[in-house]
Design a protein around this motif. Structure first.
Motif, PDB file in Angstrom:
ATOM      1  N   LEU A   1     -35.620  26.554  72.343  1.00 15.27           N
ATOM      2  CA  LEU A   1     -35.550  27.796  71.390  1.00 15.27           C
ATOM      3  C   LEU A   1     -36.014  28.750  72.349  1.00 15.27           C
ATOM      4  N   GLN A   2     -35.203  30.080  72.169  1.00 15.46           N
ATOM      5  CA  GLN A   2     -35.828  31.092  72.850  1.00 15.46           C
ATOM      6  C   GLN A   2     -35.651  32.450  72.094  1.00 15.46           C
ATOM      7  N   THR A   3     -36.647  33.428  72.187  1.00 10.74           N
ATOM      8  CA  THR A   3     -36.726  34.739  71.466  1.00 10.74           C
ATOM      9  C   THR A   3     -36.664  35.605  72.234  1.00 10.74           C
ATOM     10  N   GLN A   4     -36.274  36.911  71.487  1.00 10.90           N
ATOM     11  CA  GLN A   4     -35.903  37.891  72.381  1.00 10.90           C
ATOM     12  C   GLN A   4     -36.331  39.015  71.744  1.00 10.90           C
ATOM     13  N   LEU A   5     -37.456  39.919  72.229  1.00 16.24           N
ATOM     14  CA  LEU A   5     -38.074  41.099  71.305  1.00 16.24           C
ATOM     15  C   LEU A   5     -36.957  42.117  71.547  1.00 16.24           C
ATOM     16  N   MET A   6     -36.440  42.659  70.318  1.00 13.56           N
ATOM     17  CA  MET A   6     -35.676  43.842  70.361  1.00 13.56           C
ATOM     18  C   MET A   6     -36.072  44.935  70.217  1.00 13.56           C
ATOM     19  N   SER A   7     -36.906  45.233  69.471  1.00 15.97           N
ATOM     20  CA  SER A   7     -37.821  46.587  69.084  1.00 15.97           C
ATOM     21  C   SER A   7     -38.996  46.484  68.617  1.00 15.97           C
ATOM     22  N   THR A   8     -39.978  47.202  68.963  1.00 10.12           N
ATOM     23  CA  THR A   8     -41.563  47.440  68.534  1.00 10.12           C
ATOM     24  C   THR A   8     -41.464  48.825  68.002  1.00 10.12           C
ATOM     25  N   THR A   9     -42.093  48.826  66.535  1.00 12.08           N
ATOM     26  CA  THR A   9     -42.550  49.914  65.936  1.00 12.08           C
ATOM     27  C   THR A   9     -44.061  50.130  65.520  1.00 12.08           C
ATOM     28  N   PRO A  10     -44.627  51.110  66.446  1.00  8.44           N
ATOM     29  CA  PRO A  10     -46.024  51.218  65.937  1.00  8.44           C
ATOM     30  C   PRO A  10     -46.415  51.857  64.687  1.00  8.44           C
ATOM     31  N   PRO A  11     -47.507  51.580  64.063  1.00 11.31           N
ATOM     32  CA  PRO A  11     -47.991  51.989  63.027  1.00 11.31           C
ATOM     33  C   PRO A  11     -48.406  53.430  63.236  1.00 11.31           C
ATOM     34  N   PRO A  12     -48.613  54.363  61.953  1.00 15.73           N
ATOM     35  CA  PRO A  12     -49.235  55.810  62.363  1.00 15.73           C
ATOM     36  C   PRO A  12     -50.438  55.615  62.655  1.00 15.73           C
ATOM     37  N   ARG A  13     -51.042  56.490  63.354  1.00 16.70           N
ATOM     38  CA  ARG A  13     -52.645  56.439  63.818  1.00 16.70           C
ATOM     39  C   ARG A  13     -53.426  56.849  62.482  1.00 16.70           C
ATOM     40  N   GLU A  14     -52.998  57.703  61.527  1.00 24.40           N
ATOM     41  CA  GLU A  14     -53.561  58.005  60.491  1.00 24.40           C
ATOM     42  C   GLU A  14     -53.533  57.068  59.105  1.00 24.40           C
ATOM     43  N   ALA A  15     -54.515  56.891  58.513  1.00 21.49           N
ATOM     44  CA  ALA A  15     -54.581  55.787  57.235  1.00 21.49           C
ATOM     45  C   ALA A  15     -53.922  56.729  56.204  1.00 21.49           C
ATOM     46  N   ALA A  16     -53.373  55.938  55.032  1.00 18.26           N
ATOM     47  CA  ALA A  16     -52.823  56.445  53.794  1.00 18.26           C
ATOM     48  C   ALA A  16     -53.923  56.213  52.967  1.00 18.26           C
ATOM     49  N   TYR A  17     -54.590  57.332  52.022  1.00 18.67           N
ATOM     50  CA  TYR A  17     -55.528  56.991  51.175  1.00 18.67           C
ATOM     51  C   TYR A  17     -55.118  57.083  49.783  1.00 18.67           C
ATOM     52  N   GLN A  18     -55.363  55.945  48.833  1.00 23.13           N
ATOM     53  CA  GLN A  18     -55.106  56.077  47.529  1.00 23.13           C
ATOM     54  C   GLN A  18     -56.267  55.620  46.634  1.00 23.13           C
TER      55      GLN A  18
END
Length: 245
Positions: free
Chosen positions: A173-190
């Motif tokens: 089995l082989q895997t290929q990383l297609m894309s990476t999406t970093p999260p926002p630096r700021e947190a969401a508050y609720q």
């Protein structure tokens, strides 16, 4: 658990069958989680999948209940980690998925976790949840296959036995990383009015998102002669969420 039944099965199977696929993963030190893993491994151990038959993880293991001995352990739902009866069972379905894919089983139903697991690489996990989220594979071969599964000393192993295909043939089995999406630096508050006034807590941790393609690669004499794309796994980015009052 693993010792007696596993040895008997292997002794009988090796007389006329070979190991088509084998995969093992290491578990954590959480003994409640490991109890759940051992119970699920025992439930699928010794299963015969006949030609044309589809194996269902949920059908084989059944509902994970305290009456069956399943314990409260960490699980994932809606992007949040929480304790649930049977937490950790997904490690068994993920280990089985790898063994089944290596044994050239036809994948019928498989879903990735909300975020990558610690015990397998991205694109190689298979999450389950009773009763609506299942892992299923079909035995498209002309002969039966047999599942041997066991847990011991923080190691989970699943082997699938069947008739030999061809001399010098194997699968990886082989895997290929297609894309990476970093999260926002700021947190969401609720706001959460059930918290003590002036306090806050983290509801969701920030997590990077990934898209990963998984391939089954067929080898003959160690050389690739065919490959098959099995899945595209999407692990969504998660913004940190902090509750306050």
């Amino acid at each position: 658990f693993r010792s007696s039944s596993r040895v008997v099965w292997e002794g009988e199977l090796q007389n006329s069958f070979i190991m088509l696929g084998s995969f093992s993963t290491q578990t954590t030190r959480d003994e409640l989680r490991n109890t759940n893993i051992a119970l699920a491994a025992r439930a699928i151990n010794g299963t015969t999948v006949m030609p044309g038959e589809t194996f269902s993880f949920n059908k084989a293991v059944g509902e994970r209940t305290q009456q069956k001995g399943y314990q409260m352990a960490p699980a994932i739902a809606a992007g949040v980690t929480f304790d649930d009866v049977g937490g950790g069972v997904c490690q068994v379905s993920s280990t089985l998925f790898n063994a089944a894919a290596l044994a050239d089983m036809q994948m019928v139903e498989r879903s990735p976790h909300a975020w990558p697991s610690t015990y397998v690489d991205k694109g190689l996990d298979a999450t389950v949840n009773w009763p609506n989220l299942d892992f299923q594979f079909k035995n498209a071969k002309a002969t039966p296959v047999f599942i041997v599964a066991g847990y011991e000393n923080r190691e989970l192993q699943v082997d699938i036995y069947g008739m030999r295909t061809g001399p010098g043939e194997s699968i990886t089995l082989q895997t290929q990383l297609m894309s990476t999406t970093p999260p926002p630096r700021e947190a969401a508050y609720q706001q959460n009015t059930s918290l003590a006034p002036g306090t806050q807590r983290e509801l969701k941790a920030a997590r990077t998102g990934y898209v990963v393609d998984t391939y089954r690669v067929y080898l003959r004499g160690g050389q690739e002669y065919r490959r098959e794309k099995l899945f595209t796994s999407t692990y969504r980015m998660v913004q940190q969420v902090i509750e306050y009052n």
